[in-house]
Scaffold this motif. Structure first.
Motif, mmCIF file in Angstrom:
data_model
loop_
_atom_site.group_PDB
_atom_site.id
_atom_site.type_symbol
_atom_site.label_atom_id
_atom_site.label_comp_id
_atom_site.label_asym_id
_atom_site.label_seq_id
_atom_site.Cartn_x
_atom_site.Cartn_y
_atom_site.Cartn_z
ATOM 1 N N GLU A 111 25.887 40.132 54.216
ATOM 2 C CA GLU A 111 26.450 40.784 53.149
ATOM 3 C C GLU A 111 26.283 42.408 53.174
ATOM 4 O O GLU A 111 24.680 42.397 53.656
ATOM 5 N N THR A 113 25.934 43.706 50.023
ATOM 6 C CA THR A 113 25.021 44.256 49.042
ATOM 7 C C THR A 113 23.287 43.739 48.712
ATOM 8 O O THR A 113 23.017 42.746 49.248
ATOM 9 N N ARG A 146 30.203 40.333 56.072
ATOM 10 C CA ARG A 146 30.870 40.977 54.386
ATOM 11 C C ARG A 146 31.362 41.961 53.950
ATOM 12 O O ARG A 146 30.081 42.662 54.631
ATOM 13 N N ASP A 148 31.890 43.653 50.494
ATOM 14 C CA ASP A 148 31.782 43.211 49.514
ATOM 15 C C ASP A 148 32.299 44.420 48.243
ATOM 16 O O ASP A 148 32.208 44.267 47.185
ATOM 17 N N LEU A 151 34.078 42.186 45.018
ATOM 18 C CA LEU A 151 33.363 42.082 44.470
ATOM 19 C C LEU A 151 32.550 42.971 42.945
ATOM 20 O O LEU A 151 32.569 42.882 42.119
ATOM 21 N N HIS A 152 32.400 44.100 42.968
ATOM 22 C CA HIS A 152 32.199 45.231 42.823
ATOM 23 C C HIS A 152 33.151 45.987 42.352
ATOM 24 O O HIS A 152 33.114 47.286 41.563
#
Length: 247
Positions: A111, A113, A146, A148, A151-152
């Motif tokens: 990922e 992050t 990934r 992200d 998601l953020h």
């Protein structure tokens, strides 16, 4: 199959329009159940594995324990296993590739992050990280990168596409824009990336069949199945506590 054979099988199953479906597992028993159900690949999910091991997701699990869990899952099944290893637990790319190879895993999720800050990693730095993992592993690892941004809370397809393209150029086999569930955006992103796309299936996401029509190449379930199994077990325990038969 040798690990190299398993890597080839896993890589070949990433077909846009005919997606690889991965009901993510959390231990050896769930891995065997997925294999027995007829799925050609087993995928771990960091959230489920972490909960079973007694840790929080987000690299709360020590690297050694997570990789040991992956190794147990690999030993329990004969199909390829792809492991969710978050952002690598602080391991250098070469060590991460070496330790993944030692588990027998055919693939991994990585990922973008930073677990220490909770912020997105600079895309150039993440691309460099992925390139170094690829160089260390050679072609004997299927890398699912990934993205992200969703998601953020960011809704910029341009940012997701730019990151995805950089990760593919760095050697990733598939791009995983986790959190993306809008049908039109999935279709547009899959078309613009011109590479395999992984979508997380959750409530509100298009059906498996529709995701195939949208050009998705891989579908994951994340920690949802482990959560559902745990909730079912809690119900059984409550019945026993009340003096009822759970069966």
């Amino acid at each position: 199959m040798t690990t190299t054979d398993k890597v080839s099988v896993l890589r070949a199953l990433h077909v846009p329009g005919s997606p690889l479906v991965l009901p993510n597992v959390w231990d050896a028993a769930s891995a065997r159940a997925v294999q027995d159900a007829g799925f050609p690949v087993v995928a771990t999910g960091s959230a489920g594995v972490s909960r079973v091991l007694g840790y929080e997701d987000g690299e709360g699990t020590p690297a050694g324990e997570m990789l040991a869990a992956v190794a147990r899952i690999v030993r329990a099944v004969s199909v390829p296993v792809t492991a969710d290893v978050e952002r690598g637990y602080g391991l250098k790319p070469a060590e991460l590739a070496e330790r993944l190879a030692a588990t027998g895993a055919a693939g991994c999720n990585l990922e973008d992050t930073d677990p220490a800050t909770g912020e997105l990693v600079d895309p150039g730095a993440q691309a460099e990280f992925l390139a170094e993992v690829r160089a260390a592993a050679g072609q004997d690892l299927v890398i699912n990168a990934r993205v992200d941004v969703y998601l953020h809370g960011r809704t910029s397809r341009q940012e997701a596409v730019e990151r995805g393209r950089r990760y593919l150029e760095a050697g990733a086999d598939c791009v995983y824009p986790i959190g993306l569930g809008d049908e039109a955006e999935i279709q547009a992103l899959a078309a613009e990336l011109e590479g395999p796309v992984n979508i997380l299936f959750r409530p509100g996401t298009p059906s498996l069949g529709r995701l195939a029509q949208l050009g998705v190449a891989r579908i994951s379930f994340g920690g949802g199945l482990q959560q559902a199994a745990h909730a079912y077990a809690q119900g059984l325990f409550a019945k026993v506590r009340k003096g009822h038969s759970p069966y």
